[in-house]
Design an enzyme around this catalytic site. Sequence first.
Site, PDB file in Angstrom:
ATOM      1  N   ASP A 265      34.806  65.310  71.446  1.00 20.00           N
ATOM      2  CA  ASP A 265      35.737  65.134  70.338  1.00 20.00           C
ATOM      3  C   ASP A 265      36.583  66.406  70.265  1.00 20.00           C
ATOM      4  O   ASP A 265      36.173  67.484  70.713  1.00 20.00           O
ATOM      5  CB  ASP A 265      35.019  64.854  69.016  1.00 20.00           C
ATOM      6  CG  ASP A 265      35.973  64.191  68.011  1.00 20.00           C
ATOM      7  OD1 ASP A 265      37.197  64.218  68.229  1.00 20.00           O
ATOM      8  OD2 ASP A 265      35.494  63.663  66.997  1.00 20.00           O
TER       9      ASP A 265
HETATM   10  C1  BGC Z   1      38.561  62.584  65.698  1.00 17.35           C
HETATM   11  C2  BGC Z   1      38.595  61.620  66.869  1.00 17.35           C
HETATM   12  C3  BGC Z   1      39.992  61.574  67.422  1.00 17.35           C
HETATM   13  C4  BGC Z   1      40.395  62.974  67.833  1.00 17.35           C
HETATM   14  C5  BGC Z   1      41.768  63.060  68.441  1.00 17.35           C
HETATM   15  C6  BGC Z   1      39.133  63.941  66.060  1.00 17.35           C
HETATM   16  O1  BGC Z   1      39.270  64.748  64.958  1.00 17.35           O
HETATM   17  O2  BGC Z   1      37.232  62.729  65.245  1.00 17.35           O
HETATM   18  O3  BGC Z   1      38.168  60.350  66.473  1.00 17.35           O
HETATM   19  O4  BGC Z   1      40.043  60.680  68.493  1.00 17.35           O
HETATM   20  O5  BGC Z   1      40.374  63.807  66.693  1.00 17.35           O
HETATM   21  O6  BGC Z   1      42.749  62.870  67.491  1.00 17.35           O
END
Ligand code: BGC
Length: 731
Positions: A265
């Site tokens: 993530d």
């Molecule tokens: C979120 C993800 C997301 C990623 C990219 C993160 O903060 O938890 O679900 O895909 O950001 O935007």
Amino acid sequence: MERFYCFVAMALLAPQGQTVTPPYKNASLSADKRADDLLGRMTLQEKVAMLAGATWMESAPNERLGIPSLKMADGPVGVRSWAGPSALTNAAGSKMPQIFSTAFPAGVVLGASWDPEIAGRVGQALGAEVRALGRNMLLGPSVNIHRTPWAGRNFETYGEDPYLTSRLAVAYIKGMQSEGVIATVKHFAANSQEFERRTIDEKIGERALHEIYFPAFKAAVQEAGVWSVMSAYNKVNGLWCAENPYLLTDTLKKSWGFQGFVVSDWGGTHSTVDGAVTGLDIEMPGPASVRALLNHEETTRQNFTGGFQAPEKVLPEIESGKIPQAAVDDRVRRMLRAMFSIGIFDRGEEPAGAVDTAAEIAVARTAATEGIVLLKNERGLLPILPGKVRSIAVIGPSAAVARTGGGGSSNVRPKYAVTPLQGISERAGKEKQKQKQFIVEYALGAAMEGEEQDKDSATLLKEAVTIAANSDVAVVFVGNSSKLESESHDRATLGLPAGQAELIQAVAAANPRTVVVLLAGSPVLMDAWVGKVPALLAAWYPGQEGGHAIADILFGDANPSGKLPMTFPKEWKDSPAFGHYPGENGVVDYAEGIYVGYRHFDKHSVEPLFPFGHGLSYTTFAYSDLKVSPHEVSLAVRNTGSREGAEVVQLYIGDSHSSVDRPVKELKGFRRVVLKPGETKTVTFELDKSALSYYSTAKKDWVAEPGTFEVLVGASSRDIRLSGKFELAGE
Ligand code: BGC
């Protein structure tokens, strides 16, 4: 054209014994063979360059060998601008590059549809948009389980049950990947709260992991062949999810046989060596983007970390022997295999297709309609029948605003979005020609918490009460906003935001024919007012076609068939995680174990406000002719009313003879059956070992114990219409 010339040149050179087309460029070879061949041609530096992103949402391409980059975008309800974090791309007046895409309904709507077919169509339509926008990988679906109604991101996911979540996730992923787009199932594992999400350590028992929090990921891997898994920010049992060998290596890759790659993530990595050898494949975003973001005030406050898999950090550790080269090869091979398998390598990088096509809009509308749940309908108040009803008061902070989705990275910008007021007014316009005209009046009634209004609250309330009193029917649109229900923070209250409960009560007092439509991603507490309104719908966050879908249901153009994908508790203290949320001193104990959702309400005989699986229709269904065996359950379901409708038949299995503690019953099958008035259909469920088993922590395996199993079939988890038993013989 270029390829054609290349082919001619190859043919000319081939007789002199030169290999012109390297095997990895030969699309007729297997993805594994091509990946191995390509890997063999890469220098160590080239391999290491692929271990961390190049930009915010792209992996590093390799020009020498023609390796394209993984071009990612959020997900999971539409395509969001890949230029940066949602806090920046979605900010009012953002100067970042914008894109427009269809806002499909939120995940919870698909959860409430109980319809894998529509989930598959959403996945496919979204996949087509990803391609149309020139991307090749979507960061979705989100399959974390609703553990508590507080969780800010519940709206993105499919509810509290692992079986329901699995079926929907598999369909969505297959649909998306059929378009040549890598789906990313996230967030592995147990990102079930936003409170301290980047630092919290979740203590979760092994059985709860396997029975509740893992199944959708396992199904995504084994049944849908998902090519990417995103690790969660949180820790599970003391270790960060991005460097957790139990999760990533032992479970995901070794036990489930995952062939794709793990992406971190964003800003959720913590070290170079552990991050390199425990199962993570690509760190996102790229080191340069991390540096830029770390200087950004908004994000430093959120414990954003990263940059650990940058070449200048990884290469010395390879030299020192702490990171084996085989680990690097495995990571790169996984990414290449996915790229070859899904066709990214061979098809060029040109965007293909269009965004927001009529077909995509139709899918968004059907999904939104199927996901609306009729929770209550006394005296047959709904559907509203034009001709009989001459005036409708449309009221509330979510009536004239299209609340398409919750907040955070999933929030997309559609070209247009239909508000409930527009949907109802459009319908009124159509009735004009049929001489069944009705008048629509609108009043805000109460401002959405956090949204400014010129008028004071007493005036707003008075306006609403006046139009309600003067109308045949009042429809009040209440719920949360994308600010109140969002990624990055949990909800501040389980009740409706300030002023809304009072609004409902005042309107219901002025007009006994009051319908409440709830737009929220999680249960809200409604003890104070639910007994005062005869009709209640949950429309969640229905995407850009929400206003049409809501009008379709209100006026009976569509018959509601959605069912709750989670239990609505009467009070917070009735919920499974009560007393064990949000955690203390950086640790949260999932002490309720496997007793999440209805499993808890059943075990402790707690009466829910609305049970899991509940949802009414404008027609009625009768169940009969149950036949059970250890391999198959069948029954007949008949539409006994006068309208066509769909019933979601639910199959629960109980194992009261078990030698270990097991839930009273667990969902093991469901089917959405469309029936004309008077029509009967036979529904058959096949049972396999997985429907009868629990996860044995002693055997590290699923166990089905011989003995008597209970079969419960019904219209909700608390509306069991038929029951039977069968004996499972010992081996
Ligand atoms: C979120 C993800 C997301 C990623 C990219 C993160 O903060 O938890 O679900 O895909 O950001 O935007």
